[in-house]
Design an enzyme around this catalytic site. Structure first.
Site, PDB file in Angstrom:
ATOM      1  N   HIS A   1      70.124 -88.189 -10.233  1.00 26.12           N
ATOM      2  CA  HIS A   1      69.867 -87.821  -8.832  1.00 26.12           C
ATOM      3  C   HIS A   1      71.135 -87.471  -8.036  1.00 26.12           C
ATOM      4  CE1 HIS A   1      65.849 -89.561  -9.399  1.00 26.12           C
ATOM      5  NE2 HIS A   1      66.436 -90.630  -9.892  1.00 26.12           N
TER       6      HIS A   1
HETATM    7  C1  BDR Z   1      68.116 -92.665  -5.488  1.00 23.18           C
HETATM    8  O1  BDR Z   1      67.863 -94.077  -5.525  1.00 23.18           O
HETATM    9  C2  BDR Z   1      68.912 -94.742  -6.140  1.00 23.18           C
HETATM   10  O2  BDR Z   1      68.432 -95.721  -7.021  1.00 23.18           O
HETATM   11  C3  BDR Z   1      69.753 -93.708  -6.834  1.00 23.18           C
HETATM   12  O3  BDR Z   1      71.117 -94.102  -6.819  1.00 23.18           O
HETATM   13  C4  BDR Z   1      69.515 -92.462  -6.039  1.00 23.18           C
HETATM   14  O4  BDR Z   1      70.437 -92.332  -4.990  1.00 23.18           O
HETATM   15  C5  BDR Z   1      67.010 -91.966  -6.243  1.00 23.18           C
HETATM   16  O5  BDR Z   1      65.775 -92.228  -5.657  1.00 23.18           O
END
Ligand code: BDR
Ligand code: CA
Length: 306
Positions: free
Chosen positions: A237
């Site tokens: 992500h």
């Molecule tokens: C986001 O949530 C976190 O767990 C990850 O680091 C990312 O920023 C994804 O939904």
């Protein structure tokens, strides 16, 4: 030269995003801020310091930020990133002196003092970002754009409606979305398209450097969680948001109006994305597509460079 400030909650994919950002030759990172999110903020601050030190960048100031979301209660859950936030990757402790200034104040100062416009990047909940915008709205003029990983045009990942970063602090997201700052949202609808292939994992394992060893350990943990939970491949992500900030166009974006749900217990944290608007009504460029191969390639070569 491009200037950047990163706000994050490291976090395994945050850590990979940090390596990716710090490898950029034409980007000067003015500061890095920790916020509450994947881990309690003290843990995130420690991880951020240690990640910077691992790649020889103790010169970049690191700041401790918000301990709690603006309104929503916070409960730490170690499932996705582990107790330490880095999947047990145990990093050497940074010897850099501790900063004393709060992340939100430091961000305002760094923006005002920056020699040019700044790419502000947030890969965690937007608590520090909202605080900075409320403390000093005049920082707008120094922000080229704020690129955030968060939200979704489709379903969420914490609830069917909400993505994690927005769900942790939807009120902060709302403050930011309504602030008028140039905003780019990189949500799950694109980040779910970006995961390493088996060949990428093999290439990473063969890399000799410190960042590669740590990335391999973290991804081993992260990939195991995704597999056990039945979530498919481990998604990168935060790396996508960092790369869109420093290589604009790696995502394709559409001007939209984004509203954030803050009152319904059922859909708290949902980003409601309207793309059927007049351009002048847009408050956010929303990522709708991503060059996944370019993201994977750039991240791997960044990690290999340390
Ligand atoms: C986001 O949530 C976190 O767990 C990850 O680091 C990312 O920023 C994804 O939904
Ligand atoms: Ca994150």
């Amino acid at each position: 030269m491009r200037y950047a400030i990163l706000d994050c909650d490291p976090g395994i994919d945050d850590a990979l995003a940090i390596f990716t950002l710090l490898a950029e030759p034409d980007v000067e990172v003015l500061g890095m801020c920790a916020t509450v999110g994947n881990v309690p903020v003290e843990t995130g601050y420690r991880n951020l310091r240690n990640l910077a030190a691992l790649v020889g960048r103790e010169d970049i100031p690191v700041f401790l930020g918000a301990a709690l979301p603006l309104v929503h209660p916070y409960r730490f859950d170690s499932l996705v990133h582990g107790e330490d936030g880095l999947g047990g990757a145990s990093l050497p402790e940074s010897a850099a002196p501790h900063t004393r200034e709060h992340a939100a104040l430091a961000t305002c100062r760094l923006l005002h003092d920056a020699p040019g416009k700044v790419s502000w990047i947030a890969t965690g909940p937007l608590t520090n970002v909202a605080l900075a915008l409320r403390l000093d709205p005049s920082i707008h003029e120094k922000v080229d754009r704020l690129v955030v990983m968060g939200g979704s045009t489709l379903r969420g990942n914490v609830t069917p409606a909400a993505e994690f970063n927005v769900w942790v602090d939807a009120e902060a997201w709302r403050v930011v979305a309504e602030s008028g700052i140039p905003l780019t949202m990189v949500g799950l609808n694109v980040t779910h398209q970006v995961a390493l292939t088996q060949e990428d994992y093999a290439a990473l394992r063969a890399m000799p450097g410190k960042a590669a060893k740590v990335s391999d350990r973290m991804l081993d943990y992260y990939e195991g969680v995704y597999r056990r939970e039945g979530w498919g491949e481990a998604k990168l992500h935060d790396v996508v948001a960092v790369l869109e900030a420093v290589h604009p166009g790696i995502c394709s974006t559409v001007p939209c109006h984004v509203l954030v749900e803050t009152s319904s217990p059922l859909t708290y944290g949902q980003t409601v994305v309207n793309d059927r608007i007049q351009a002048e009504d847009a408050n956010c460029d929303v990522a709708m597509g991503v060059d996944a191969a370019a993201v994977r390639k750039r991240m791997l070569s960044a990690i290999a460079s340390f």
